[in-house]
Design an enzyme around this catalytic site. Structure first.
Site, PDB file in Angstrom:
ATOM      1  N   GLY A  10       9.397  31.155 -38.277  1.00  0.00           N
ATOM      2  CA  GLY A  10       9.953  31.905 -37.059  1.00  0.00           C
ATOM      3  C   GLY A  10      11.232  31.086 -36.526  1.00  0.00           C
ATOM      4  O   GLY A  10      11.914  30.460 -37.568  1.00  0.00           O
ATOM      5  N   GLY A  13      10.645  27.333 -37.015  1.00  0.00           N
ATOM      6  CA  GLY A  13      10.491  26.759 -38.339  1.00  0.00           C
ATOM      7  C   GLY A  13      11.648  27.001 -39.327  1.00  0.00           C
ATOM      8  O   GLY A  13      11.799  26.119 -40.210  1.00  0.00           O
ATOM      9  N   LYS A 188       7.201  20.615 -19.764  1.00  0.00           N
ATOM     10  CA  LYS A 188       7.668  22.017 -20.277  1.00  0.00           C
ATOM     11  C   LYS A 188       6.582  23.106 -20.040  1.00  0.00           C
ATOM     12  O   LYS A 188       6.913  24.271 -19.693  1.00  0.00           O
ATOM     13  CB  LYS A 188       7.793  22.153 -21.723  1.00  0.00           C
ATOM     14  N   ASN A 192       7.389  26.477 -18.182  1.00  0.00           N
ATOM     15  CA  ASN A 192       7.066  27.674 -18.655  1.00  0.00           C
ATOM     16  C   ASN A 192       6.116  28.647 -18.070  1.00  0.00           C
ATOM     17  O   ASN A 192       6.139  29.853 -17.769  1.00  0.00           O
ATOM     18  CB  ASN A 192       6.700  27.416 -20.199  1.00  0.00           C
TER      19      ASN A 192
END
Lengths: 309, 309
Positions: A10, A13, A188, A192
């Site tokens: 993705g 990656g 994070k 998020n």
């Protein structure tokens, strides 16, 4: 040069695979469906320049690479695929192999160590922004901070962690060793969990969410519930109180990202599954485990899930 | 024949005005902006046939009608305009005047009696469905039950309430006297609070909300919180427990209305203010008054308000 396996090509990656291969390592990738990756080479552009690389192999069948002795395996799938990914690579993890999980949210390490020896599993907090344009081609749009890498319980030999960090850093991806990786990941998760689901539900940018008094109240409540859940679970955070984090959140974190829509917004737009289970959903589970239901987080998760279908 | 004033010529006010005038009463209307009502006559069609009427007067200035001795004033504005409407008609309420509030939600009676004598204020639960096509023209689409009329504390002389009910009934609008008007209104508050905001946020029909496990969980939590809030405020409901209502809600109430979108959905679509303050918002206030925050309702209200702006 090392044998490196990237699990998932993705947005994240593809960046790791391209940079590490370009540097000279032997890099392989495991994907779900090999037929989507007929491209000869990977390409990455954006803020860190243009990079291309031809991997040593892309496969959807780990039997084909089971005899390779991997020094490093970077798991870069979405958080809801962590368990499948870990099961897939289990037989590839040998004596010298180090695994880095780069997924968002809470629960990835906890899932991985059900299948892998604890000391082999590092966590990486990835906070550069990249998007996949089409298979094999990603663009890096922003870098908020180095990739931070460490062991959540500091159980891996320090030399080994630092060596792994250097491998990544030398390939051109800014990376730092962290003894506090868990706290850093929680930073994070807080960020998020407050912004992503609301931005996705309301189709609003981070800055708009911070300005509107109603979404601000929801975000404050999400954050307060996360602090409650962490306290009840003895999870250490980088901030001593919800109020301290909330102050930092609005004054330091939001302003530079105010024009962003969350990835979850794009996920819902394109009919994809979101990572809500690893964010607000994980908070709900952690809370319920100790008899406390974080109702605001739960309501938000339910709305996101109703929109996913 | 009676002197009757209708406050607000929306979907509900237009129906009352037309039927009562057609029957032969002297009917006046107060609106916010008279210039929008240049039409000569009101028209209503739909399930109860075609009706037209020329009112005795439409005004946006109560000074023009202050010498008329009104027997009945029907307040048919949106719930967020109740306070303004009541202030407007205060000087028109004389010795013999009865006021009926037909608005949705909780808090209309409580607001009205700050300005008017308690025993003059009746509540009407309107549950026929009508929509305004353009000023002066409404269509009645469905009738779920008679208009129920009564005094929430049964403080009005019964003879007077029954006479008022008959005035409405004889004009062709099914109406019944109710000694339990408060409980009956709460039935509608429960139903609307569970369905309206979620249908508006998610753009889903009642049936879809009931089928989806995630929205179902949110609705169940909204209902449970309302029962908690009512218990803490000594408000009597028609159901002995949240579970009893939830059972009734899914098996009896949703099926005949499963294809409906809530009015709040249309409000948000057309950029109008919703009645959330009189529904879930009123629940939040009632809860906070006694030190209990119904967090699911509060989160839902905040989302609706963020979408209103």
């Amino acid at each position: 040069m090392k044998n490196i396996l990237i699990v998932g090509l993705g947005a994240v990656g593809t960046v790791f695979a391209t940079f590490l291969k370009e540097y000279g390592h032997r890099v392989y990738a495991v994907v779900k469906d090999k037929s989507k990756y007929s491209c000869n080479s990977l390409k990455v552009d954006g803020i860190w320049g243009e990079h291309t690389a031809v991997l040593n192999g892309i496969t959807d069948n780990t039997q084909e690479i089971k005899n390779i002795n991997f020094d490093l395996i970077i798991v870069a799938v979405k958080s809801f695929d962590t368990e499948n990914a870990v099961k897939t690579i289990k037989e590839l993890v040998k004596e010298n192999t180090i695994v880095i999980l780069t997924q968002n949210g809470y629960g990835n390490y906890e899932t991985a160590i059900k299948y892998l020896p604890k000391e082999k599993v590092l966590l990486g907090r990835v906070i550069f922004g990249s998007k996949i344009n089409k298979p094999c081609y990603a663009t890096i749009t922003v870098n908020a901070d180095d990739v931070r890498i460490g062991h959540p319980e500091n159980l891996t030999e320090e030399k080994k962690v630092i060596e792994t960090v250097c491998t990544i850093k030398h390939s051109g991806i800014p990376a730092t060793y962290s003894k506090d990786i868990y706290k850093i990941l929680w930073d994070k998760i807080l960020y998020n969990s407050a912004l992503n689901p609301l931005g996705a539900i309301l189709k609003k940018r981070y800055g708009e969410l911070a300005e509107n008094p109603y979404t601000r109240e929801i975000m404050n409540n999400i954050i307060k519930e996360i602090f409650d859940v962490c306290r009840l679970n003895d999870i250490q955070l980088n901030f001593s109180s919800a109020d301290e984090y909330i102050e930092f959140f609005y004054t330091k974190l939001i302003p530079p990202t105010k024009d962003h829509y969350p990835s979850m917004y794009y996920d819902l737009l394109s009919g994809k599954r979101t990572e809500t289970d690893a964010l607000n959903g994980a908070i709900v589970k952690l809370g319920e485990k100790v008899g406390y239901t974080p109702k605001v987080n739960k309501t938000i998760v339910n709305i996101v899930k109703a929109l996913e279908i």
